[in-house]
Design an enzyme around this catalytic site. Structure first.
Site, PDB file in Angstrom:
ATOM      1  N   LYS A  12       0.868  -1.193   0.000  1.00 19.32           N
ATOM      2  CA  LYS A  12       0.000   0.000   0.000  1.00 19.32           C
ATOM      3  C   LYS A  12       0.892   1.227   0.000  1.00 19.32           C
ATOM      4  O   LYS A  12       1.773   1.366   0.846  1.00 19.32           O
ATOM      5  CB  LYS A  12      -0.906  -0.024   1.228  1.00 19.32           C
ATOM      6  CG  LYS A  12      -2.120   0.865   1.107  1.00 19.32           C
ATOM      7  CD  LYS A  12      -3.130   0.338   0.106  1.00 19.32           C
ATOM      8  CE  LYS A  12      -4.281  -0.393   0.784  1.00 19.32           C
ATOM      9  NZ  LYS A  12      -5.064  -1.184  -0.178  1.00 19.32           N
ATOM     10  N   THR A  57      -2.478  -5.918   0.475  1.00 20.16           N
ATOM     11  CA  THR A  57      -1.981  -4.544   0.668  1.00 20.16           C
ATOM     12  C   THR A  57      -2.792  -3.865   1.770  1.00 20.16           C
ATOM     13  O   THR A  57      -2.289  -3.017   2.497  1.00 20.16           O
ATOM     14  CB  THR A  57      -2.049  -3.711  -0.638  1.00 20.16           C
ATOM     15  OG1 THR A  57      -3.403  -3.481  -0.992  1.00 20.16           O
ATOM     16  CG2 THR A  57      -1.309  -4.381  -1.780  1.00 20.16           C
ATOM     17  N   ASP A  58      -4.053  -4.262   1.883  1.00 22.30           N
ATOM     18  CA  ASP A  58      -4.893  -3.695   2.936  1.00 22.30           C
ATOM     19  C   ASP A  58      -4.311  -3.991   4.320  1.00 22.30           C
ATOM     20  O   ASP A  58      -4.370  -3.155   5.225  1.00 22.30           O
ATOM     21  CB  ASP A  58      -6.319  -4.256   2.820  1.00 22.30           C
ATOM     22  CG  ASP A  58      -7.280  -3.525   3.738  1.00 22.30           C
ATOM     23  OD1 ASP A  58      -7.500  -2.314   3.504  1.00 22.30           O
ATOM     24  OD2 ASP A  58      -7.763  -4.140   4.704  1.00 22.30           O
ATOM     25  N   PHE A 166      29.940  33.548 -11.984  1.00 25.02           N
ATOM     26  CA  PHE A 166      30.015  32.485 -12.994  1.00 25.02           C
ATOM     27  C   PHE A 166      30.649  33.061 -14.251  1.00 25.02           C
ATOM     28  O   PHE A 166      30.057  33.895 -14.935  1.00 25.02           O
ATOM     29  CB  PHE A 166      28.616  31.911 -13.303  1.00 25.02           C
ATOM     30  CG  PHE A 166      28.666  30.703 -14.198  1.00 25.02           C
ATOM     31  CD1 PHE A 166      29.259  29.515 -13.761  1.00 25.02           C
ATOM     32  CD2 PHE A 166      28.150  30.740 -15.491  1.00 25.02           C
ATOM     33  CE1 PHE A 166      29.325  28.396 -14.592  1.00 25.02           C
ATOM     34  CE2 PHE A 166      28.212  29.630 -16.323  1.00 25.02           C
ATOM     35  CZ  PHE A 166      28.805  28.459 -15.868  1.00 25.02           C
ATOM     36  N   ARG A 183      26.308  37.614  -8.646  1.00 30.38           N
ATOM     37  CA  ARG A 183      24.964  37.198  -9.038  1.00 30.38           C
ATOM     38  C   ARG A 183      24.250  36.574  -7.849  1.00 30.38           C
ATOM     39  O   ARG A 183      24.862  36.307  -6.808  1.00 30.38           O
ATOM     40  CB  ARG A 183      25.019  36.202 -10.207  1.00 30.38           C
ATOM     41  CG  ARG A 183      25.651  34.880  -9.856  1.00 30.38           C
ATOM     42  CD  ARG A 183      25.520  33.825 -10.960  1.00 30.38           C
ATOM     43  NE  ARG A 183      26.011  32.539 -10.453  1.00 30.38           N
ATOM     44  CZ  ARG A 183      25.908  31.392 -11.094  1.00 30.38           C
ATOM     45  NH1 ARG A 183      25.364  31.343 -12.299  1.00 30.38           N
ATOM     46  NH2 ARG A 183      26.367  30.267 -10.557  1.00 30.38           N
ATOM     47  N   GLN A 231      27.921  23.963  -9.172  1.00 32.06           N
ATOM     48  CA  GLN A 231      28.596  22.670  -9.037  1.00 32.06           C
ATOM     49  C   GLN A 231      29.551  22.698  -7.844  1.00 32.06           C
ATOM     50  O   GLN A 231      29.614  21.752  -7.057  1.00 32.06           O
ATOM     51  CB  GLN A 231      29.392  22.337 -10.314  1.00 32.06           C
ATOM     52  CG  GLN A 231      28.546  21.944 -11.512  1.00 32.06           C
ATOM     53  CD  GLN A 231      28.124  23.115 -12.399  1.00 32.06           C
ATOM     54  OE1 GLN A 231      27.926  24.237 -11.924  1.00 32.06           O
ATOM     55  NE2 GLN A 231      27.963  22.858 -13.682  1.00 32.06           N
ATOM     56  N   ASN A 257      19.126  25.276 -10.750  1.00 30.31           N
ATOM     57  CA  ASN A 257      19.648  26.630 -10.612  1.00 30.31           C
ATOM     58  C   ASN A 257      18.484  27.591 -10.840  1.00 30.31           C
ATOM     59  O   ASN A 257      17.999  27.730 -11.964  1.00 30.31           O
ATOM     60  CB  ASN A 257      20.763  26.848 -11.638  1.00 30.31           C
ATOM     61  CG  ASN A 257      21.593  28.078 -11.348  1.00 30.31           C
ATOM     62  OD1 ASN A 257      21.231  28.891 -10.500  1.00 30.31           O
ATOM     63  ND2 ASN A 257      22.712  28.220 -12.044  1.00 30.31           N
ATOM     64  N   HIS A 259      17.395  30.623 -11.657  1.00 31.57           N
ATOM     65  CA  HIS A 259      18.036  31.811 -12.230  1.00 31.57           C
ATOM     66  C   HIS A 259      17.307  33.102 -11.863  1.00 31.57           C
ATOM     67  O   HIS A 259      16.075  33.166 -11.899  1.00 31.57           O
ATOM     68  CB  HIS A 259      18.064  31.697 -13.758  1.00 31.57           C
ATOM     69  CG  HIS A 259      18.783  30.478 -14.257  1.00 31.57           C
ATOM     70  ND1 HIS A 259      20.116  30.253 -14.013  1.00 31.57           N
ATOM     71  CD2 HIS A 259      18.343  29.414 -14.981  1.00 31.57           C
ATOM     72  CE1 HIS A 259      20.471  29.102 -14.582  1.00 31.57           C
ATOM     73  NE2 HIS A 259      19.419  28.571 -15.163  1.00 31.57           N
TER      74      HIS A 259
HETATM   75  O1  LIG Z   1      26.563  27.701 -11.576  1.00 34.73           O
HETATM   76  C1  LIG Z   1      26.354  27.544 -12.781  1.00 34.73           C
HETATM   77  N1  LIG Z   1      26.783  26.416 -13.403  1.00 34.73           N
HETATM   78  C2  LIG Z   1      26.598  26.184 -14.734  1.00 34.73           C
HETATM   79  O2  LIG Z   1      27.018  25.121 -15.273  1.00 34.73           O
HETATM   80  C3  LIG Z   1      25.928  27.184 -15.465  1.00 34.73           C
HETATM   81  N2  LIG Z   1      25.555  27.292 -16.776  1.00 34.73           N
HETATM   82  C4  LIG Z   1      24.910  28.462 -16.917  1.00 34.73           C
HETATM   83  O3  LIG Z   1      24.409  28.894 -17.989  1.00 34.73           O
HETATM   84  N3  LIG Z   1      24.869  29.123 -15.728  1.00 34.73           N
HETATM   85  C5  LIG Z   1      25.484  28.339 -14.809  1.00 34.73           C
HETATM   86  N4  LIG Z   1      25.713  28.503 -13.467  1.00 34.73           N
END
Ligand SMILES: O=c1[nH]c(=O)c2[nH]c(=O)[nH]c2[nH]1
Length: 310
Positions: A12, A57-58, A166, A183, A231, A257, A259
């Site tokens: 369940k 399952t009950d 970045f 950023r 990363q 990410n 943005h």
């Molecule tokens: O921290 C980031 N990693 C990326 O691999 C990446 N690629 C991207 O367009 N912006 C970012 N920012």
């Protein structure tokens, strides 16, 4: 027979169980969503329809609720271990149990001063607001001899409003992205960590404390890292956990990410730059998706690539 049966499991899914514990007028909540998946000698039910080996399952649903009452819920992990052990050891045809649990947390609503004055120091503590933050997760797998516990969280949104850059990336004829030296870095953390507790003889981790500490280290690493990429931040978050928590051998993150783009306000004669309280457009899609596993040296990766499958 032209076909054969492959991997199969049943149980369940999504048993919503809420356990209130009363400590005088102070109440405590455990609010779980428990999914049971059992496998073993189940060929016949698929081939011939014989239910001779099938625990309904009950019944698995009823067991979840009965265990919550009989044994309480100390932690999602402890509860899952208890259930998995029960299914595998009490039913001969069942060789493996996988218990997945989501946990929703609740925060106390503090009584107003007026209420406290009216009812005195011993005011009841039974009002809660659901925490809007992360969902806690765990998955327990038991095959009768060895345990695997993978815990984690999802939906935890975090942001650094600076200390993120970045630049220096590969540029080809399709690259339009401008290098960024200041950023916003924001993500919705989905993470899983695998415990090295695998057998009953070993001392079991303190699950609640472990969760709080992992969450703390992860967030501190996010905040502390001067980031040159998401990363790099991800790796710092994972390695901080492995370095500080000996009970964990593997961590995997899936980090979208989120943005934030500077809005072009030039058409209105307005300068919009990060140095001076900028305005951003928070885009919801598409989003970069950064995923990786961080392992204790010498340990094996077992958490699946796609965290939506766990
Ligand atoms: O921290 C980031 N990693 C990326 O691999 C990446 N690629 C991207 O367009 N912006 C970012 N920012």
């Amino acid at each position: 027979m032209p076909t054969i049966l492959g991997q199969n499991q049943y149980g369940k899914a999504e048993n919503r169980v809420v356990k209130i514990t009363r400590d005088g007028a102070t109440h405590h909540i455990k609010d779980l969503n428990v999914s049971v998946a059992l496998s073993g000698d189940m060929d016949e039910v698929h081939y011939s329809g014989s239910n001779a080996n099938v625990l309904p399952t009950d019944t698995t649903k009823n067991t979840v609720y009965a265990f919550a009452k009989e044994h309480g819920i100390e932690s999602a992990e402890q509860f899952g271990i208890h259930l998995a052990r029960h299914f595998v050891t009490s039913q001969e045809p069942i060789h493996r149990a996988r218990i997945r649990i989501e946990e929703y947390s609740w925060e106390r609503i503090e009584a107003s001063d007026a209420t406290s004055r009216l009812i005195g120091a011993d005011e009841p503590k039974h009002s809660f607001v659901r925490k809007g933050q992360e969902v806690r997760l765990t998955q327990i797998t038991y095959d009768g001899s060895s345990w695997e516990v993978v815990s984690g969280l999802k939906d935890l949104v975090v942001m650094n409003s600076t200390d993120s850059e970045f630049w220096g990336y590969v540029k080809d004829k399709y690259t339009t992205l401008k290098e960024a030296y200041d950023r916003i870095l924001a993500t919705e953390v989905s993470g899983r960590w695998r415990f090295n507790w695998t057998d009953d003889e070993q001392r079991m981790p303190h699950w609640e404390e472990s969760y709080e500490q992992v969450r703390k280290h992860m967030l501190q690493a996010f905040a502390d890292t001067y980031s040159l990429s998401l990363q790099q931040t991800l790796y710092q978050m994972g390695s901080r956990i492995i370095d500080n928590r000996g009970e964990i051998d593997e961590v995997r993150f899936s980090l979208p990410n989120k943005h934030h783009f500077l809005v072009d306000l030039e058409p209105f004669g307005l300068k919009n730059d990060t140095a001076d309280g900028a305005v951003y457009y928070a885009a919801d899609r598409p989003y970069g998706l950064i995923e990786a596993t961080i392992l204790r040296d010498g340990c094996e990766a077992r958490i699946p690539e796609d965290l939506t499958n766990l």
